[in-house]
Scaffold this motif. Structure first.
Motif, mmCIF file in Angstrom:
data_model
loop_
_atom_site.group_PDB
_atom_site.id
_atom_site.type_symbol
_atom_site.label_atom_id
_atom_site.label_comp_id
_atom_site.label_asym_id
_atom_site.label_seq_id
_atom_site.Cartn_x
_atom_site.Cartn_y
_atom_site.Cartn_z
ATOM 1 N N ASP A 283 -49.262 -13.518 55.506
ATOM 2 C CA ASP A 283 -48.911 -14.776 56.168
ATOM 3 C C ASP A 283 -47.521 -15.244 55.738
ATOM 4 O O ASP A 283 -46.785 -15.852 56.530
ATOM 5 C CB ASP A 283 -49.961 -15.859 55.920
ATOM 6 C CG ASP A 283 -50.242 -16.105 54.440
ATOM 7 O OD1 ASP A 283 -49.746 -15.351 53.594
ATOM 8 O OD2 ASP A 283 -50.990 -17.058 54.137
ATOM 9 N N ALA A 284 -47.117 -14.937 54.499
ATOM 10 C CA ALA A 284 -45.761 -15.266 54.048
ATOM 11 C C ALA A 284 -44.733 -14.402 54.769
ATOM 12 O O ALA A 284 -43.654 -14.878 55.155
ATOM 13 C CB ALA A 284 -45.650 -15.077 52.537
ATOM 14 N N VAL A 285 -45.062 -13.138 54.962
ATOM 15 C CA VAL A 285 -44.176 -12.233 55.696
ATOM 16 C C VAL A 285 -44.049 -12.681 57.143
ATOM 17 O O VAL A 285 -42.952 -12.696 57.721
ATOM 18 C CB VAL A 285 -44.706 -10.788 55.627
ATOM 19 C CG1 VAL A 285 -43.866 -9.857 56.511
ATOM 20 C CG2 VAL A 285 -44.713 -10.289 54.189
ATOM 21 N N ASP A 286 -45.163 -13.077 57.744
ATOM 22 C CA ASP A 286 -45.140 -13.493 59.150
ATOM 23 C C ASP A 286 -44.364 -14.796 59.329
ATOM 24 O O ASP A 286 -43.677 -14.974 60.342
ATOM 25 C CB ASP A 286 -46.568 -13.664 59.665
ATOM 26 C CG ASP A 286 -46.612 -13.907 61.164
ATOM 27 O OD1 ASP A 286 -46.157 -13.027 61.924
ATOM 28 O OD2 ASP A 286 -47.075 -14.988 61.594
ATOM 29 N N LEU A 287 -44.453 -15.688 58.353
ATOM 30 C CA LEU A 287 -43.686 -16.930 58.441
ATOM 31 C C LEU A 287 -42.189 -16.618 58.485
ATOM 32 O O LEU A 287 -41.444 -17.221 59.266
ATOM 33 C CB LEU A 287 -44.002 -17.820 57.240
ATOM 34 C CG LEU A 287 -43.309 -19.185 57.223
ATOM 35 C CD1 LEU A 287 -43.775 -20.057 58.385
ATOM 36 C CD2 LEU A 287 -43.557 -19.899 55.889
ATOM 37 N N PHE A 288 -41.750 -15.667 57.678
ATOM 38 C CA PHE A 288 -40.340 -15.279 57.677
ATOM 39 C C PHE A 288 -39.964 -14.595 58.994
ATOM 40 O O PHE A 288 -38.862 -14.788 59.516
ATOM 41 C CB PHE A 288 -40.060 -14.368 56.496
ATOM 42 C CG PHE A 288 -38.608 -14.325 56.101
ATOM 43 C CD1 PHE A 288 -37.676 -15.212 56.619
ATOM 44 C CD2 PHE A 288 -38.159 -13.385 55.186
ATOM 45 C CE1 PHE A 288 -36.349 -15.168 56.249
ATOM 46 C CE2 PHE A 288 -36.839 -13.326 54.803
ATOM 47 C CZ PHE A 288 -35.923 -14.224 55.333
ATOM 48 N N ARG A 289 -40.885 -13.803 59.534
ATOM 49 C CA ARG A 289 -40.635 -13.165 60.837
ATOM 50 C C ARG A 289 -40.384 -14.223 61.904
ATOM 51 O O ARG A 289 -39.472 -14.099 62.732
ATOM 52 C CB ARG A 289 -41.828 -12.296 61.231
ATOM 53 C CG ARG A 289 -41.688 -11.639 62.607
ATOM 54 C CD ARG A 289 -43.005 -11.140 63.141
ATOM 55 N NE ARG A 289 -43.974 -12.217 63.308
ATOM 56 C CZ ARG A 289 -43.962 -13.062 64.333
ATOM 57 N NH1 ARG A 289 -43.019 -12.986 65.274
ATOM 58 N NH2 ARG A 289 -44.882 -14.010 64.421
ATOM 59 N N ARG A 290 -41.185 -15.269 61.894
ATOM 60 C CA ARG A 290 -41.021 -16.352 62.872
ATOM 61 C C ARG A 290 -39.676 -17.056 62.696
ATOM 62 O O ARG A 290 -39.039 -17.457 63.678
ATOM 63 C CB ARG A 290 -42.176 -17.340 62.734
ATOM 64 C CG ARG A 290 -43.534 -16.756 63.091
ATOM 65 C CD ARG A 290 -44.679 -17.704 62.765
ATOM 66 N NE ARG A 290 -44.583 -18.929 63.524
ATOM 67 C CZ ARG A 290 -45.423 -19.958 63.369
ATOM 68 N NH1 ARG A 290 -46.389 -19.898 62.458
ATOM 69 N NH2 ARG A 290 -45.285 -21.037 64.104
ATOM 70 N N ALA A 291 -39.245 -17.200 61.445
ATOM 71 C CA ALA A 291 -37.948 -17.835 61.190
ATOM 72 C C ALA A 291 -36.811 -16.965 61.711
ATOM 73 O O ALA A 291 -35.861 -17.450 62.345
ATOM 74 C CB ALA A 291 -37.792 -18.098 59.696
ATOM 75 N N ARG A 292 -36.902 -15.666 61.462
ATOM 76 C CA ARG A 292 -35.867 -14.748 61.956
ATOM 77 C C ARG A 292 -35.819 -14.731 63.470
ATOM 78 O O ARG A 292 -34.754 -14.505 64.061
ATOM 79 C CB ARG A 292 -36.142 -13.340 61.441
ATOM 80 C CG ARG A 292 -35.837 -13.125 59.965
ATOM 81 C CD ARG A 292 -36.339 -11.775 59.556
ATOM 82 N NE ARG A 292 -35.911 -11.355 58.241
ATOM 83 C CZ ARG A 292 -36.678 -10.651 57.429
ATOM 84 N NH1 ARG A 292 -37.902 -10.324 57.788
ATOM 85 N NH2 ARG A 292 -36.231 -10.288 56.244
ATOM 86 N N ALA A 293 -36.964 -14.940 64.103
ATOM 87 C CA ALA A 293 -37.031 -14.936 65.571
ATOM 88 C C ALA A 293 -36.568 -16.255 66.173
ATOM 89 O O ALA A 293 -36.512 -16.390 67.399
ATOM 90 C CB ALA A 293 -38.461 -14.630 66.024
ATOM 91 N N GLY A 294 -36.244 -17.231 65.331
ATOM 92 C CA GLY A 294 -35.744 -18.505 65.821
ATOM 93 C C GLY A 294 -36.819 -19.506 66.185
ATOM 94 O O GLY A 294 -36.524 -20.547 66.763
#
Length: 236
Positions: free
Chosen positions: A42-53
């Motif tokens: 879930d921490a990795v996915d949160l960062f993915r969402r941030a990178r995706a804008g």
């Protein structure tokens, strides 16, 4: 479920579409940067969402340093591997495991240790890269934040000095964002010391009041789900 009653600062109710701003701290760095057997998806996915804008993450800079030693200490492969090796010795003595099963298990353990050691050798590079990643603002503590940390000493918070400084950093940066017209602010906090509720889910004051005044909704996970934010929360 904790219900917060915010004191809304000026600037809420803006017409333009809001970017969600998510504060994270040391526990997120640990969950993201740790080797695979301690990494939280879930921490990795949160960062993915941030990178995706989809949202923007905000991390107080001292958290990068604070996360390093716990990762190096708690994620060493010997903790898990040695426990299994002790089991193998006992199973061999009791003749409950075949020689082939023991051999294959030891091969897996050796591979596991090599992989984790390789990941730990990359830790400094991973932590350093966070300062350059899109979607993540690593911000230093400024004078206002340090002064706020001193002010927090007068409140009955029972926080360690580092947690007190991080709380001050989040509150002051949230105020800066609201003055810039941002209203959708939240904090992903898995550390019970900075969560505005106790183990029974009851509101903890004055911590709750501090988050309410800054209009920062606090989640206890990295999925931005729990506790659920009310529809009438500022920026919802």
């Amino acid at each position: 479920m904790v219900s917060f009653a915010p004191q809304v600062p000026g600037g809420a109710g803006l017409a333009h579409e809001q970017m969600r701003h998510v504060f994270v701290e040391t526990n997120w760095v640990f969950a993201y940067a740790a080797p695979a057997h301690h990494k939280r998806l879930d921490a990795v996915d949160l960062f993915r969402r941030a990178r995706a804008g989809e949202l923007e993450l905000h991390l107080p800079a001292p958290c990068l340093t604070e996360a390093r030693q716990p990762i190096l200490t708690k994620c060493q492969p010997r903790h898990e591997a040695d426990a299994i090796r002790r089991f193998l010795l006992r199973a061999k003595a009791e003749q409950t495991l075949s020689s082939e099963q023991e051999r294959m298990t030891r091969e897996v353990l050796d591979r596991f240790e090599r992989q984790v050691h390789a990941e730990l050798r990359k830790l400094d590079d991973i932590i350093a890269s966070l300062r350059r990643e899109p979607g993540l603002e690593v911000f230093p503590l400024n004078e206002t934040m340090l002064e706020r940390a001193v002010d927090l000493c007068t409140l009955d918070l029972s926080l360690k000095p580092f947690d007190q400084a991080i709380l001050a950093a989040v509150l002051v940066r949230a105020e800066e964002l609201r003055r810039a017209g941002e209203a959708d602010l939240c904090f992903c906090e898995t550390d019970s010391d900075l969560q505005p509720w106790d183990k029974h889910g009851d509101v903890q004051r004055p911590l709750t009041d501090l988050y309410d005044t800054a209009a920062v909704w606090v989640y206890g996970d990295f999925d931005l789900r729990a506790p659920e934010r009310p529809e009438n929360w500022p920026g919802s």
